[in-house]
Motif scaffolding. Structure first.
Motif: not given
Length: 279
Positions: A249-271
């Motif tokens: 079985l070919d198993i691959r693992c992705a990274e976490a979302i991480g520090d990025c501008e798109a995450l900052a956009d969501v946080v700023i909207e919540r603020y």
């Protein structure tokens, strides 16, 4: 003057989590240059929440916006912690925010991590010992003939992995996110299964086993986590351990979302939403 934004992390003994959380706090300070932005942890890391609140109060801030940096249901933990801070600082008032939750932009970030993992031909990363704790390191790509060179999306399954909780509602929310992710971003794939790092079943091996029994030739493990750190490494380690017993079985693992501008956009909207409620 706008009230400060206090980002509240769960906290981890892992330096990678603390470092990425710290970078994200710095990103928010740069984006909100006219607003005080601080970060604090509920446990296991510094600065603790109480230290960050005390610093803000000492600088004359007696009202703030508290935002949990969690994809799970952290409202109860944060409410209890902030109630304690209000006992310590009787003049302190705070406003909460909507959870980050299954925001469409976060689902799009998960889709990006899925695409990156699908394009990366490396296997799950083995453990090596660094200091007293196991850490993960990258390895050379698998030989070209070890796995099929082309696997259709319909033969590829996805396992979305949440933290796991004793709260049934929190676990049900992860299942809801998996379904939303499948229907909005992973509809070409065979299935999107749900698994948890700990506390509640199924674990990562259970999610992988279900995909194998459904006939998947490739499985991509997508952590539903904001930042790198110990939880992410546990996801990878569980995937590695399962893969060792199922070399076909070919198993691959992705990274976490991480520090990025798109995450900052969501946080700023919540603020900014919370600011609308401030009299």
């Amino acid at each position: 003057m706008k009230p400060p934004l206090l980002l509240i992390g769960q906290g981890s003994n892992d330096d990678a989590y603390s470092a990425e959380f710290g970078r994200f706090v710095h990103r928010l300070r740069c984006r909100l240059d006219q607003t005080a932005v601080s970060g604090g942890y509920l446990q296991h890391a510094t600065p603790l929440l109480g230290e960050s609140v005390a610093s803000l109060v000492a600088r004359g801030h007696h009202r703030l916006v508290a935002l949990p940096m969690s994809l799970g249901r952290a409202e109860r933990d944060v409410a209890a912690a902030m109630a304690l801070e209000q006992q310590r600082h009787p003049t302190l008032m705070y406003d909460g925010t909507r959870p980050l939750g299954a925001d469409p932009r976060l689902l799009a970030l998960l889709a990006d991590r899925l695409t990156e993992a699908a394009a990366d031909i490396s296997r799950p990363r083995p453990l090596e010992l660094v200091g007293a704790r196991p850490r993960l390191r990258a390895v050379e790509s698998a030989p070209a003939d070890e796995f099929p060179s082309h696997v259709e999306p319909g033969e590829t399954a996805v396992v979305l992995v949440g933290e796991g909780s004793t709260d049934p509602d929190a676990n049900a929310e992860i299942h809801r996110v998996s379904r939303l992710f499948w229907e909005t971003h992973a509809y070409d794939y065979m299935t999107v299964e749900t698994a948890f790092v700990s506390v509640t079943p199924p674990g990562v091996p259970g999610g992988l086993e279900r995909c194998r029994r459904l006939g998947a030739r490739r499985v991509i493990v997508v952590p539903y986590l904001l930042f790198a750190g110990g939880l992410l490494e546990r996801v990878w380690a569980q995937a590695l351990a399962y893969g060792a017993g199922h070399p076909e079985l070919d198993i691959r693992c992705a990274e976490a979302i991480g520090d990025c501008e798109a995450l900052a956009d969501v946080v700023i909207e919540r603020y900014e939403e919370a600011l609308q409620l401030v009299p």
